[in-house]
Design a protein around this motif. Structure first.
Motif, PDB file in Angstrom:
ATOM      1  N   ILE A 162     -58.718  30.474  90.304  1.00  0.00           N
ATOM      2  CA  ILE A 162     -59.902  31.657  90.202  1.00  0.00           C
ATOM      3  C   ILE A 162     -60.605  31.306  91.477  1.00  0.00           C
ATOM      4  N   PHE A 163     -61.228  32.093  91.879  1.00  0.00           N
ATOM      5  CA  PHE A 163     -61.815  31.933  93.387  1.00  0.00           C
ATOM      6  C   PHE A 163     -63.002  32.792  93.698  1.00  0.00           C
ATOM      7  N   SER A 164     -64.314  32.437  94.277  1.00  0.00           N
ATOM      8  CA  SER A 164     -65.255  33.166  94.588  1.00  0.00           C
ATOM      9  C   SER A 164     -65.028  33.646  96.225  1.00  0.00           C
ATOM     10  N   ARG A 165     -65.294  34.831  96.644  1.00  0.00           N
ATOM     11  CA  ARG A 165     -65.327  35.365  97.839  1.00  0.00           C
ATOM     12  C   ARG A 165     -66.511  36.212  98.369  1.00  0.00           C
ATOM     13  N   GLU A 166     -67.520  35.947  99.134  1.00  0.00           N
ATOM     14  CA  GLU A 166     -68.386  37.054  99.426  1.00  0.00           C
ATOM     15  C   GLU A 166     -68.988  37.600  98.338  1.00  0.00           C
ATOM     16  N   GLY A 167     -69.364  36.727  97.283  1.00  0.00           N
ATOM     17  CA  GLY A 167     -70.035  37.032  96.050  1.00  0.00           C
ATOM     18  C   GLY A 167     -69.606  37.476  94.991  1.00  0.00           C
ATOM     19  N   ASN A 168     -68.172  37.874  95.269  1.00  0.00           N
ATOM     20  CA  ASN A 168     -67.106  38.305  93.929  1.00  0.00           C
ATOM     21  C   ASN A 168     -66.343  37.207  93.516  1.00  0.00           C
ATOM     22  N   VAL A 169     -65.783  37.313  92.433  1.00  0.00           N
ATOM     23  CA  VAL A 169     -64.859  36.392  91.744  1.00  0.00           C
ATOM     24  C   VAL A 169     -63.738  37.015  91.329  1.00  0.00           C
ATOM     25  N   PHE A 170     -62.676  36.285  91.707  1.00  0.00           N
ATOM     26  CA  PHE A 170     -61.197  36.915  91.571  1.00  0.00           C
ATOM     27  C   PHE A 170     -60.196  35.775  90.699  1.00  0.00           C
ATOM     28  N   LEU A 191     -66.169  28.735  80.516  1.00  0.00           N
ATOM     29  CA  LEU A 191     -65.362  29.332  79.411  1.00  0.00           C
ATOM     30  C   LEU A 191     -63.847  28.500  79.355  1.00  0.00           C
ATOM     31  N   LEU A 192     -63.428  27.809  80.272  1.00  0.00           N
ATOM     32  CA  LEU A 192     -62.104  27.168  80.266  1.00  0.00           C
ATOM     33  C   LEU A 192     -61.969  25.948  80.205  1.00  0.00           C
ATOM     34  N   ASP A 193     -60.760  25.325  79.339  1.00  0.00           N
ATOM     35  CA  ASP A 193     -60.652  24.108  78.991  1.00  0.00           C
ATOM     36  C   ASP A 193     -60.332  23.267  80.291  1.00  0.00           C
ATOM     37  N   PRO A 194     -61.455  21.964  80.233  1.00  0.00           N
ATOM     38  CA  PRO A 194     -61.550  21.326  81.668  1.00  0.00           C
ATOM     39  C   PRO A 194     -60.168  20.378  81.745  1.00  0.00           C
ATOM     40  N   SER A 195     -59.491  20.333  80.656  1.00  0.00           N
ATOM     41  CA  SER A 195     -58.190  19.408  80.857  1.00  0.00           C
ATOM     42  C   SER A 195     -57.039  20.151  81.520  1.00  0.00           C
ATOM     43  N   GLU A 196     -57.358  21.535  81.639  1.00  0.00           N
ATOM     44  CA  GLU A 196     -56.521  22.601  82.214  1.00  0.00           C
ATOM     45  C   GLU A 196     -56.904  22.898  83.846  1.00  0.00           C
ATOM     46  N   ASN A 203     -65.868  26.784  95.643  1.00  0.00           N
ATOM     47  CA  ASN A 203     -65.519  28.159  95.537  1.00  0.00           C
ATOM     48  C   ASN A 203     -64.303  28.535  94.775  1.00  0.00           C
ATOM     49  N   CYS A 204     -63.555  27.324  94.188  1.00  0.00           N
ATOM     50  CA  CYS A 204     -62.511  27.442  93.539  1.00  0.00           C
ATOM     51  C   CYS A 204     -62.084  26.598  92.516  1.00  0.00           C
ATOM     52  N   LEU A 205     -61.689  27.057  91.316  1.00  0.00           N
ATOM     53  CA  LEU A 205     -61.029  26.497  89.985  1.00  0.00           C
ATOM     54  C   LEU A 205     -59.560  26.395  90.243  1.00  0.00           C
ATOM     55  N   ILE A 206     -58.895  25.559  89.870  1.00  0.00           N
ATOM     56  CA  ILE A 206     -57.222  25.535  89.932  1.00  0.00           C
ATOM     57  C   ILE A 206     -56.778  25.052  88.545  1.00  0.00           C
ATOM     58  N   GLU A 233     -58.411  26.355 103.652  1.00  0.00           N
ATOM     59  CA  GLU A 233     -59.534  25.654 103.401  1.00  0.00           C
ATOM     60  C   GLU A 233     -59.920  25.544 101.805  1.00  0.00           C
ATOM     61  N   MET A 234     -59.532  26.899 101.159  1.00  0.00           N
ATOM     62  CA  MET A 234     -60.097  27.024  99.975  1.00  0.00           C
ATOM     63  C   MET A 234     -59.489  26.089  98.985  1.00  0.00           C
ATOM     64  N   PHE A 235     -58.421  25.391  99.382  1.00  0.00           N
ATOM     65  CA  PHE A 235     -57.847  24.482  98.408  1.00  0.00           C
ATOM     66  C   PHE A 235     -58.007  22.910  98.806  1.00  0.00           C
ATOM     67  N   VAL A 236     -59.079  22.489  99.546  1.00  0.00           N
ATOM     68  CA  VAL A 236     -59.150  21.311  99.769  1.00  0.00           C
ATOM     69  C   VAL A 236     -60.452  20.907  98.600  1.00  0.00           C
ATOM     70  N   VAL A 237     -60.100  19.515  98.022  1.00  0.00           N
ATOM     71  CA  VAL A 237     -61.062  18.919  97.095  1.00  0.00           C
ATOM     72  C   VAL A 237     -62.366  18.285  97.885  1.00  0.00           C
ATOM     73  N   SER A 238     -63.552  18.615  97.480  1.00  0.00           N
ATOM     74  CA  SER A 238     -64.892  18.221  97.972  1.00  0.00           C
ATOM     75  C   SER A 238     -64.781  16.735  98.021  1.00  0.00           C
ATOM     76  N   ARG A 239     -65.075  16.033  98.707  1.00  0.00           N
ATOM     77  CA  ARG A 239     -65.411  14.576  99.164  1.00  0.00           C
ATOM     78  C   ARG A 239     -65.795  13.901  97.739  1.00  0.00           C
ATOM     79  N   ASP A 240     -67.126  14.554  97.133  1.00  0.00           N
ATOM     80  CA  ASP A 240     -67.677  13.973  96.181  1.00  0.00           C
ATOM     81  C   ASP A 240     -66.751  14.163  94.651  1.00  0.00           C
ATOM     82  N   ARG A 241     -65.783  14.947  94.722  1.00  0.00           N
ATOM     83  CA  ARG A 241     -64.926  15.408  93.619  1.00  0.00           C
ATOM     84  C   ARG A 241     -63.517  14.431  93.725  1.00  0.00           C
ATOM     85  N   VAL A 242     -63.249  13.982  94.665  1.00  0.00           N
ATOM     86  CA  VAL A 242     -61.779  13.397  94.866  1.00  0.00           C
ATOM     87  C   VAL A 242     -61.773  12.438  93.611  1.00  0.00           C
TER      88      VAL A 242
END
Length: 251
Positions: A162-170, A191-196, A203-206, A233-242
């Motif tokens: 799930i991703f956001s782009r230009e203020g919209n979520v898809f 709303l989503l299970d953090p184990s999944e 900008n991105c939930l996988i 670039e959307m599929f890059v894990v932020s440094r602090d979240r690695v």
């Protein structure tokens, strides 16, 4: 209930078997073991019964050696001709200590004590499961999406990311379709299970099943190869979240 009898004297074993049938017709005597070694082997191979009836003096030593060798959590009713081991017995799961010759009345009292403990334990487990279900967050299992004048139900297992782009979520499904959502990405994450699902960046939930490979990226970041998606670039894990992401993938 399944009962293991540990007794090295055949007449005593026969008497206890008879008393058990008279006192607890519902009991299933699964085995009779005669030594410390045989009992340890049986427990290691078969697992624990519901209840153990155990003599203290066995052919190859005292029964307490069993507890030193294998973990026993099943309740134990000790049967013995010796009264000096009572204190030691109650340190290892004992619910009663019967002196031989054991009579039916004594065994009835001991089994009543076992049933009371067993019922209380089961009641406690049931209450625990009820509370767990009551207070555990109820995560979404699917999204109902409006497409023009139609509606489509998408299971969370069908979501790639799930991703956001230009203020919209898809929502991007595993079959390649993208659907607009009427929520912010922050709200969708709750709303989503953090184990999944994991928020890899702003900008991105996988979904965990979408990650095929992790590739070292500049400045201690990770780039993800997502199923059927070109690296972006959307599929890059932020440094602090690695670090947290690695734990999430390795659990």
């Amino acid at each position: 209930m399944n009962v293991l009898l540990v007794e090295d004297e055949k007449p005593a074993a026969q008497k206890m078997t008879r008393l058990l049938k008279q006192t607890a017709p519902d009991a299933d005597l699964v085995a009779i073991t005669e030594t410390v070694e045989e009992t340890v082997n049986w427990l290691q191979e078969r697992g624990e019964p519901d209840l153990i009836l155990m003599d203290i003096h066995l052919d190859d030593g005292l029964c307490f050696e069993i507890f030193d060798t294998v973990k026993v959590t099943a309740p134990v009713i000790f049967t013995t001709a010796y009264d000096e081991y009572a204190i030691r017995a109650f340190k290892v799961n004992s619910i009663d200590y019967l002196l031989k010759p054991v009579n039916q009345k004594d065994l009835e009292k001991a089994l009543s004590k076992y049933r009371a403990i067993h019922e209380k334990h089961n009641h406690g487990q049931a209450e625990y499961q009820h509370l767990l279900q009551e207070f555990s967050p109820a995560y979404k299992s699917r999204f109902l999406l409006k497409i023009g004048n139609r509606y489509k139900s998408v299971s969370v297992n069908q979501i790639k990311y799930i991703f956001s782009r230009e203020g919209n979520v898809f929502l991007q499904s595993i079959d390649g379709q993208a659907f607009a959502l009427e929520f912010s990405l922050d709200h969708v994450q709750k709303l989503l299970d953090p184990s999944e699902f994991f928020r890899i960046n702003r900008n991105c939930l996988i979904h965990i099943n979408s990650v095929e490979e992790m590739i070292a990226y500049s400045s201690s970041r990770l780039q993800l190869r997502i199923t059927d998606e070109k690296p972006q670039e959307m599929f890059v894990v932020s440094r602090d979240r690695v670090p947290e992401f690695k734990r999430w993938m390795d659990r």
